[in-house]
Design a protein around this motif. Sequence first.
Motif, PDB file in Angstrom:
ATOM      1  N   ARG A  12       0.567  -6.366   8.664  1.00  0.00           N
ATOM      2  CA  ARG A  12       0.950  -7.527   7.867  1.00  0.00           C
ATOM      3  C   ARG A  12       1.749  -8.483   8.751  1.00  0.00           C
ATOM      4  O   ARG A  12       2.648  -8.064   9.452  1.00  0.00           O
ATOM      5  CB  ARG A  12       1.801  -7.028   6.706  1.00  0.00           C
ATOM      6  CG  ARG A  12       2.113  -8.023   5.673  1.00  0.00           C
ATOM      7  CD  ARG A  12       2.830  -7.342   4.522  1.00  0.00           C
ATOM      8  NE  ARG A  12       2.067  -7.491   3.295  1.00  0.00           N
ATOM      9  CZ  ARG A  12       1.986  -8.636   2.627  1.00  0.00           C
ATOM     10  NH1 ARG A  12       2.626  -9.697   3.056  1.00  0.00           N
ATOM     11  NH2 ARG A  12       1.278  -8.716   1.533  1.00  0.00           N
ATOM     12  N   ARG A  40      -8.139  -3.994  11.758  1.00  0.00           N
ATOM     13  CA  ARG A  40      -7.148  -4.459  10.799  1.00  0.00           C
ATOM     14  C   ARG A  40      -5.772  -4.465  11.451  1.00  0.00           C
ATOM     15  O   ARG A  40      -5.349  -3.477  12.033  1.00  0.00           O
ATOM     16  CB  ARG A  40      -7.143  -3.563   9.566  1.00  0.00           C
ATOM     17  CG  ARG A  40      -6.272  -4.108   8.447  1.00  0.00           C
ATOM     18  CD  ARG A  40      -6.791  -3.621   7.125  1.00  0.00           C
ATOM     19  NE  ARG A  40      -5.760  -3.644   6.100  1.00  0.00           N
ATOM     20  CZ  ARG A  40      -5.747  -4.512   5.098  1.00  0.00           C
ATOM     21  NH1 ARG A  40      -6.659  -5.436   5.009  1.00  0.00           N
ATOM     22  NH2 ARG A  40      -4.797  -4.445   4.174  1.00  0.00           N
ATOM     23  N   GLN A  68      -3.824  -9.516   7.540  1.00  0.00           N
ATOM     24  CA  GLN A  68      -4.187  -8.167   8.006  1.00  0.00           C
ATOM     25  C   GLN A  68      -5.662  -8.105   8.359  1.00  0.00           C
ATOM     26  O   GLN A  68      -6.069  -7.330   9.209  1.00  0.00           O
ATOM     27  CB  GLN A  68      -3.889  -7.136   6.913  1.00  0.00           C
ATOM     28  CG  GLN A  68      -2.435  -6.744   6.864  1.00  0.00           C
ATOM     29  CD  GLN A  68      -2.255  -5.470   6.072  1.00  0.00           C
ATOM     30  OE1 GLN A  68      -2.305  -5.469   4.843  1.00  0.00           O
ATOM     31  NE2 GLN A  68      -2.049  -4.373   6.766  1.00  0.00           N
ATOM     32  N   ASP A  82      -2.099 -11.933   3.919  1.00  0.00           N
ATOM     33  CA  ASP A  82      -1.087 -11.496   4.883  1.00  0.00           C
ATOM     34  C   ASP A  82      -1.622 -11.365   6.317  1.00  0.00           C
ATOM     35  O   ASP A  82      -0.953 -10.778   7.167  1.00  0.00           O
ATOM     36  CB  ASP A  82      -0.488 -10.149   4.441  1.00  0.00           C
ATOM     37  CG  ASP A  82      -1.563  -9.086   4.255  1.00  0.00           C
ATOM     38  OD1 ASP A  82      -2.734  -9.360   4.569  1.00  0.00           O
ATOM     39  OD2 ASP A  82      -1.223  -7.977   3.808  1.00  0.00           O
TER      40      ASP A  82
HETATM   41 MG    MG Z   1      -1.753  -6.305   3.197  1.00  0.00          MG
END
Ligand code: MG
Length: 315
Positions: free
Chosen positions: A207, A204, A106, A104
Amino acid sequence: MPERLYMVIPCYNEQEVLPETAKRLKAKLEDLIQKGRIAPNSRILFVDDGSRDRTWSMIAELHRQDKLFSGVKLSRNRGHQNALLCGLMTAKDLCDVTISMDADLQDDIDVIDGFLEEREKGCDIVYGVRSDRESDTFFKRATAQGFYKAMKALGVDVIYNHADCRLMSRRALEGLAQFPEKNLFLRGMVRLIGYPSAIVTYKRAERFAGESKYPLKKMLSFAWDGITSFSVKPLELLGVAGVAITVGSLLISLYSVLAHLFGWSFRGWSALMGSLWFIAGMLLTAQGILGAYIGKIYAEVKDRPRYLVETILDE
Ligand code: MG
Ligand code: UDP
């Protein structure tokens, strides 16, 4: 000689995000190949964890168009940890080094540079660690932090804020392959492998598209798996609680004898009821914890396969 890299990306119902992930990873790998940092036959290996949407047909199409993309399809949904292990074990025999990441986006794709740098210095395992959790909701942040603290208190060696974004050399993967357990908690298992390792931090992101495949229920069961697979402290704590309660109940008995001798009237009906229920609750909790470990032993003893591979696309 630059090493052959396999990116391992587990995917479960990721049709919304897959085209973008594929595009960005392809650009990154082509750049690294061009700079001579990884071998030209490096690959991006998508693992389809029994998705119910178009994820697998998209992976197959990517592979048809460009052999940079490889794919493995599991026979059904087995969960993130099993899917990731399947990808790593498939890649183990094909490459020199793997990097695992979520589908995703991230995990910051540019963390790959830092990983490879550490690899060039001779590391077998490089852990990706999130520098902050700003992109997470307050709830996720708080529960995750509580989880790492609990793990630490229970004596489990986990790296704070390291999930499953990491580099592993072939040698490290061969080490991982020797762990036969069925209850997978990879971030704990990888710590047991040893070999030279390093940490690289990254930010991070949120998403990119689609929804989290880790609802609260799955998150809690994953945390519980992590604890019960790596720590027997809860079992030991049961004993401690048992002794404490026994000592406590002795004191209460002593008090009731004194109360009788000195003629204090007996007024403890509600307290009695309360303690009865409290002890029954404690006993049930204790049995539940024992049950959790016995359940794990049951799963290990049955020795069922962790996953079955349906198709591999790799050229
Ligand atoms: Mg994720
Ligand atoms: N995933 C998987 N099988 C599952 C659930 C998730 O392979 O049963 C994959 C998912 O496609 C993603 C990664 O595991 O690549 C992490 O999932 P997600 O991003 O939904 O978790 P979160 O980041 O919200 O914790």
